[in-house]
Design a protein around this motif. Sequence first.
Motif, PDB file in Angstrom:
ATOM      1  N   MET A  60       0.842  -1.175   0.000  1.00 29.78           N
ATOM      2  CA  MET A  60       0.000   0.000   0.000  1.00 29.78           C
ATOM      3  C   MET A  60       0.891   1.244   0.000  1.00 29.78           C
ATOM      4  O   MET A  60       1.898   1.293   0.686  1.00 29.78           O
ATOM      5  N   ALA A  61       0.487   2.219  -0.752  1.00 31.89           N
ATOM      6  CA  ALA A  61       1.265   3.441  -0.929  1.00 31.89           C
ATOM      7  C   ALA A  61       1.035   4.421   0.218  1.00 31.89           C
ATOM      8  O   ALA A  61       0.009   4.387   0.894  1.00 31.89           O
ATOM      9  N   SER A  62       1.989   5.295   0.396  1.00 37.20           N
ATOM     10  CA  SER A  62       1.856   6.357   1.396  1.00 37.20           C
ATOM     11  C   SER A  62       1.509   7.663   0.676  1.00 37.20           C
ATOM     12  O   SER A  62       1.642   7.775  -0.545  1.00 37.20           O
ATOM     13  N   ILE A  63       1.109   8.648   1.444  1.00 40.80           N
ATOM     14  CA  ILE A  63       0.769   9.947   0.880  1.00 40.80           C
ATOM     15  C   ILE A  63       2.004  10.592   0.233  1.00 40.80           C
ATOM     16  O   ILE A  63       1.892  11.309  -0.767  1.00 40.80           O
ATOM     17  N   ILE A  64       3.175  10.295   0.762  1.00 39.06           N
ATOM     18  CA  ILE A  64       4.415  10.827   0.194  1.00 39.06           C
ATOM     19  C   ILE A  64       4.687  10.205  -1.176  1.00 39.06           C
ATOM     20  O   ILE A  64       5.125  10.896  -2.095  1.00 39.06           O
ATOM     21  N   GLN A  65       4.391   8.909  -1.331  1.00 37.98           N
ATOM     22  CA  GLN A  65       4.557   8.268  -2.634  1.00 37.98           C
ATOM     23  C   GLN A  65       3.594   8.854  -3.660  1.00 37.98           C
ATOM     24  O   GLN A  65       3.948   9.025  -4.825  1.00 37.98           O
ATOM     25  N   VAL A  66       2.381   9.165  -3.238  1.00 38.20           N
ATOM     26  CA  VAL A  66       1.409   9.802  -4.136  1.00 38.20           C
ATOM     27  C   VAL A  66       1.939  11.161  -4.576  1.00 38.20           C
ATOM     28  O   VAL A  66       1.945  11.492  -5.766  1.00 38.20           O
ATOM     29  N   ARG A  67       2.414  11.952  -3.619  1.00 36.23           N
ATOM     30  CA  ARG A  67       2.979  13.265  -3.933  1.00 36.23           C
ATOM     31  C   ARG A  67       4.173  13.152  -4.873  1.00 36.23           C
ATOM     32  O   ARG A  67       4.287  13.894  -5.851  1.00 36.23           O
ATOM     33  N   ASP A  68       5.064  12.212  -4.600  1.00 38.86           N
ATOM     34  CA  ASP A  68       6.252  12.038  -5.432  1.00 38.86           C
ATOM     35  C   ASP A  68       5.901  11.628  -6.859  1.00 38.86           C
ATOM     36  O   ASP A  68       6.491  12.126  -7.818  1.00 38.86           O
ATOM     37  N   LEU A  69       4.928  10.732  -7.005  1.00 38.59           N
ATOM     38  CA  LEU A  69       4.523  10.303  -8.350  1.00 38.59           C
ATOM     39  C   LEU A  69       3.889  11.463  -9.114  1.00 38.59           C
ATOM     40  O   LEU A  69       4.145  11.636 -10.304  1.00 38.59           O
ATOM     41  N   LEU A  70       3.093  12.274  -8.433  1.00 33.79           N
ATOM     42  CA  LEU A  70       2.529  13.464  -9.081  1.00 33.79           C
ATOM     43  C   LEU A  70       3.641  14.427  -9.500  1.00 33.79           C
ATOM     44  O   LEU A  70       3.574  15.036 -10.566  1.00 33.79           O
ATOM     45  N   ALA A  71       4.655  14.556  -8.668  1.00 31.60           N
ATOM     46  CA  ALA A  71       5.779  15.436  -9.003  1.00 31.60           C
ATOM     47  C   ALA A  71       6.512  14.933 -10.244  1.00 31.60           C
ATOM     48  O   ALA A  71       6.913  15.716 -11.102  1.00 31.60           O
ATOM     49  N   LEU A  72       6.666  13.631 -10.356  1.00 32.76           N
ATOM     50  CA  LEU A  72       7.365  13.050 -11.517  1.00 32.76           C
ATOM     51  C   LEU A  72       6.543  13.121 -12.797  1.00 32.76           C
ATOM     52  O   LEU A  72       7.073  13.400 -13.875  1.00 32.76           O
ATOM     53  N   GLN A  73       5.245  12.874 -12.686  1.00 32.49           N
ATOM     54  CA  GLN A  73       4.396  12.786 -13.869  1.00 32.49           C
ATOM     55  C   GLN A  73       3.767  14.127 -14.276  1.00 32.49           C
ATOM     56  O   GLN A  73       3.295  14.257 -15.391  1.00 32.49           O
ATOM     57  N   GLY A  74       3.694  15.064 -13.379  1.00 35.10           N
ATOM     58  CA  GLY A  74       3.073  16.351 -13.696  1.00 35.10           C
ATOM     59  C   GLY A  74       1.612  16.383 -13.330  1.00 35.10           C
ATOM     60  O   GLY A  74       1.192  17.158 -12.485  1.00 35.10           O
ATOM     61  N   ARG A  75       0.826  15.531 -13.953  1.00 42.21           N
ATOM     62  CA  ARG A  75      -0.590  15.410 -13.607  1.00 42.21           C
ATOM     63  C   ARG A  75      -1.058  14.001 -13.934  1.00 42.21           C
ATOM     64  O   ARG A  75      -0.582  13.388 -14.896  1.00 42.21           O
ATOM     65  N   MET A  76      -1.957  13.506 -13.119  1.00 37.46           N
ATOM     66  CA  MET A  76      -2.480  12.152 -13.294  1.00 37.46           C
ATOM     67  C   MET A  76      -3.907  12.091 -12.795  1.00 37.46           C
ATOM     68  O   MET A  76      -4.323  12.905 -11.968  1.00 37.46           O
ATOM     69  N   GLU A  77      -4.628  11.094 -13.273  1.00 36.28           N
ATOM     70  CA  GLU A  77      -5.948  10.801 -12.747  1.00 36.28           C
ATOM     71  C   GLU A  77      -5.793   9.875 -11.548  1.00 36.28           C
ATOM     72  O   GLU A  77      -4.810   9.137 -11.441  1.00 36.28           O
ATOM     73  N   ALA A  78      -6.760   9.890 -10.655  1.00 37.55           N
ATOM     74  CA  ALA A  78      -6.713   9.032  -9.468  1.00 37.55           C
ATOM     75  C   ALA A  78      -6.621   7.561  -9.866  1.00 37.55           C
ATOM     76  O   ALA A  78      -5.916   6.782  -9.228  1.00 37.55           O
ATOM     77  N   LYS A  79      -7.305   7.200 -10.927  1.00 33.15           N
ATOM     78  CA  LYS A  79      -7.281   5.810 -11.392  1.00 33.15           C
ATOM     79  C   LYS A  79      -5.862   5.405 -11.816  1.00 33.15           C
ATOM     80  O   LYS A  79      -5.414   4.295 -11.534  1.00 33.15           O
ATOM     81  N   GLN A  80      -5.158   6.311 -12.484  1.00 31.58           N
ATOM     82  CA  GLN A  80      -3.780   6.040 -12.901  1.00 31.58           C
ATOM     83  C   GLN A  80      -2.868   5.893 -11.682  1.00 31.58           C
ATOM     84  O   GLN A  80      -2.006   5.017 -11.649  1.00 31.58           O
ATOM     85  N   LEU A  81      -3.045   6.768 -10.697  1.00 33.71           N
ATOM     86  CA  LEU A  81      -2.257   6.687  -9.468  1.00 33.71           C
ATOM     87  C   LEU A  81      -2.506   5.361  -8.758  1.00 33.71           C
ATOM     88  O   LEU A  81      -1.572   4.700  -8.302  1.00 33.71           O
ATOM     89  N   SER A  82      -3.762   4.970  -8.682  1.00 34.12           N
ATOM     90  CA  SER A  82      -4.130   3.725  -8.032  1.00 34.12           C
ATOM     91  C   SER A  82      -3.454   2.534  -8.701  1.00 34.12           C
ATOM     92  O   SER A  82      -2.884   1.668  -8.041  1.00 34.12           O
ATOM     93  N   HIS A  83      -3.482   2.521 -10.011  1.00 28.77           N
ATOM     94  CA  HIS A  83      -2.873   1.431 -10.769  1.00 28.77           C
ATOM     95  C   HIS A  83      -1.350   1.427 -10.616  1.00 28.77           C
ATOM     96  O   HIS A  83      -0.743   0.382 -10.386  1.00 28.77           O
TER      97      HIS A  83
END
Length: 79
Positions: free
Chosen positions: A1-24
Amino acid sequence: MASIIQVRDLLALQGRMEAKQLSHSLHTPQPMIDAMLERLEAMGKAMRIREEADGCLSGSCKSCPQGKACLREWWTLRG
């Protein structure tokens, strides 16, 4: 399971994402991702962007049988 920091980091790397993409990408249930994104938004770290798809023929999603399925919601970090 991911942490809130991993979510933030992935958004920082990708620029923008949908919640479904983040979940996957993070192998985390979407309700958990949604909660983390809402928390990031409440903290002023992330923001949601709502876009309409170009394929909407009628422009009237309220009467659409799919119920606003043509609206997309993206997440990005605040600058």
